[in-house]
Enzyme design. Structure first.
Site, PDB file in Angstrom:
ATOM      1  N   THR A  40       0.846  -1.192   0.000  1.00  0.00           N
ATOM      2  CA  THR A  40       0.000   0.000   0.000  1.00  0.00           C
ATOM      3  C   THR A  40       0.883   1.243   0.000  1.00  0.00           C
ATOM      4  O   THR A  40       2.052   1.189   0.392  1.00  0.00           O
ATOM      5  CB  THR A  40      -0.949   0.057   1.214  1.00  0.00           C
ATOM      6  OG1 THR A  40      -0.179   0.085   2.423  1.00  0.00           O
ATOM      7  CG2 THR A  40      -1.902  -1.121   1.227  1.00  0.00           C
ATOM      8  N   GLU A  41       0.293   2.326  -0.426  1.00  0.00           N
ATOM      9  CA  GLU A  41       1.040   3.578  -0.546  1.00  0.00           C
ATOM     10  C   GLU A  41       1.608   4.037   0.787  1.00  0.00           C
ATOM     11  O   GLU A  41       2.655   4.671   0.853  1.00  0.00           O
ATOM     12  CB  GLU A  41       0.131   4.659  -1.123  1.00  0.00           C
ATOM     13  CG  GLU A  41       0.834   5.957  -1.451  1.00  0.00           C
ATOM     14  CD  GLU A  41      -0.112   6.984  -2.059  1.00  0.00           C
ATOM     15  OE1 GLU A  41       0.232   8.174  -2.052  1.00  0.00           O
ATOM     16  OE2 GLU A  41      -1.193   6.582  -2.540  1.00  0.00           O
ATOM     17  N   GLY A  42       0.917   3.713   1.872  1.00  0.00           N
ATOM     18  CA  GLY A  42       1.372   4.136   3.195  1.00  0.00           C
ATOM     19  C   GLY A  42       2.628   3.436   3.673  1.00  0.00           C
ATOM     20  O   GLY A  42       3.249   3.868   4.643  1.00  0.00           O
ATOM     21  N   GLY A  43       2.991   2.321   3.026  1.00  0.00           N
ATOM     22  CA  GLY A  43       4.227   1.642   3.384  1.00  0.00           C
ATOM     23  C   GLY A  43       4.055   0.266   3.989  1.00  0.00           C
ATOM     24  O   GLY A  43       5.037  -0.348   4.411  1.00  0.00           O
ATOM     25  N   GLY A  54      -0.960   8.142  -5.227  1.00  0.00           N
ATOM     26  CA  GLY A  54       0.144   7.495  -5.935  1.00  0.00           C
ATOM     27  C   GLY A  54      -0.273   6.856  -7.243  1.00  0.00           C
ATOM     28  O   GLY A  54       0.487   6.056  -7.820  1.00  0.00           O
TER      29      GLY A  54
END
Length: 255
Positions: free
Chosen positions: A50-53, A132
């Site tokens: 996911t974009e959050g990491g 993203g």
């Protein structure tokens, strides 16, 4: 016959495009549910980014509401910041970039930024924004998209390209140095679409039960091509629906 919602049909159908063992970069919204369903069924060895990491080789313990939701990080196999997962995209390590959007055109370009005259603030309607999505579609090996369909959403040419598809046609991605392969499948509220290898134009591959090809074409703003082997999408089974409803028991995404 199973009693299902349209969102459930879309989710289950879209999940079947994810292969076991693939690295899947998941956007916000229904893509989160699709990934969780794939984990629970045929793709138990997939990896979810996911974009959050968050990086997961196991399903999230609860339904995530955003890509930064604690549910995505709790018990994750790795937790980094945005730079780690976005860098993996740019290194060409992501198999599937999975996104939604507000508008899509016949070449698979997606607009999630806004519509209208962007030079005049009161004449421009803003959407959710890019996040993203540009990076995902530029660098992911293939792109899956899931989104609603009508003539204002399935347009001949996006008013703003947030997320590149095949841009203006064959060879355009390569001219821009994009390493990803571009869009492969679009799942809408009316059917399933794929892209012609030569023209890079989107065509109808499947229609949903209760829909007609004429109605689907009427909800496209261009002269939609139809596969000569177009088929009706298989409806979900009771077993599939039970698994899916266990992922989103309150109907937050599924309604």
């Amino acid at each position: 016959m199973a009693d299902y919602k349209l969102t459930e049909l879309m989710t289950i159908r879209c999940a079947k495009e994810i292969k076991d063992g693939e690295i899947v970069f998941t956007g916000v919204g229904l893509p989160i549910v699709v990934a969780a369903y794939a984990f629970a069924t045929h793709a138990k060895n997939m990896i979810m980014f996911t974009e959050g990491g968050a990086i997961r080789a196991t399903p999230p313990p609860a339904l995530a509401i955003t890509v930064d939701d604690p549910a995505l990080f709790c018990g994750a196999d790795a937790t980094f910041g945005m730079l780690a997962t976005m860098a993996a995209l740019q290194r060409g390590e992501v198999d599937v970039a999975f996104i939604g959007g507000a508008q899509i055109d016949k070449f698979g370009n997606i607009n999630s930024t806004g519509a209208g005259d962007w030079t005049t603030p009161d004449k421009f309607t803003y959407f959710a924004g890019s996040g993203g999505a540009n990076d995902m579609a530029t660098s992911g090996k293939r792109v899956l998209a899931i989104m609603p369909q009508d003539k204002k959403k399935f347009v001949e040419k996006c008013e703003y390209i947030t997320t590149p598809g095949f841009l203006g046609g064959p060879g355009e991605r390569e001219k821009c140095g994009m390493i990803g392969g571009g869009p492969e499948v679009v799942v809408s509220t009316m059917g399933v679409y794929k892209f012609d290898d030569k023209t890079k134009e989107m065509y109808l591959a499947e229609y949903y039960p209760g829909q007609s090809i004429e109605k689907i074409k009427a909800n496209c703003a261009w002269d939609l091509k139809v596969s000569p082997t177009v088929v009706e999408t298989t409806i979900p089974t009771e077993a599939e629906l039970k698994i899916l409803r266990g992922i989103d028991p309150t109907g937050f995404y599924l309604g």
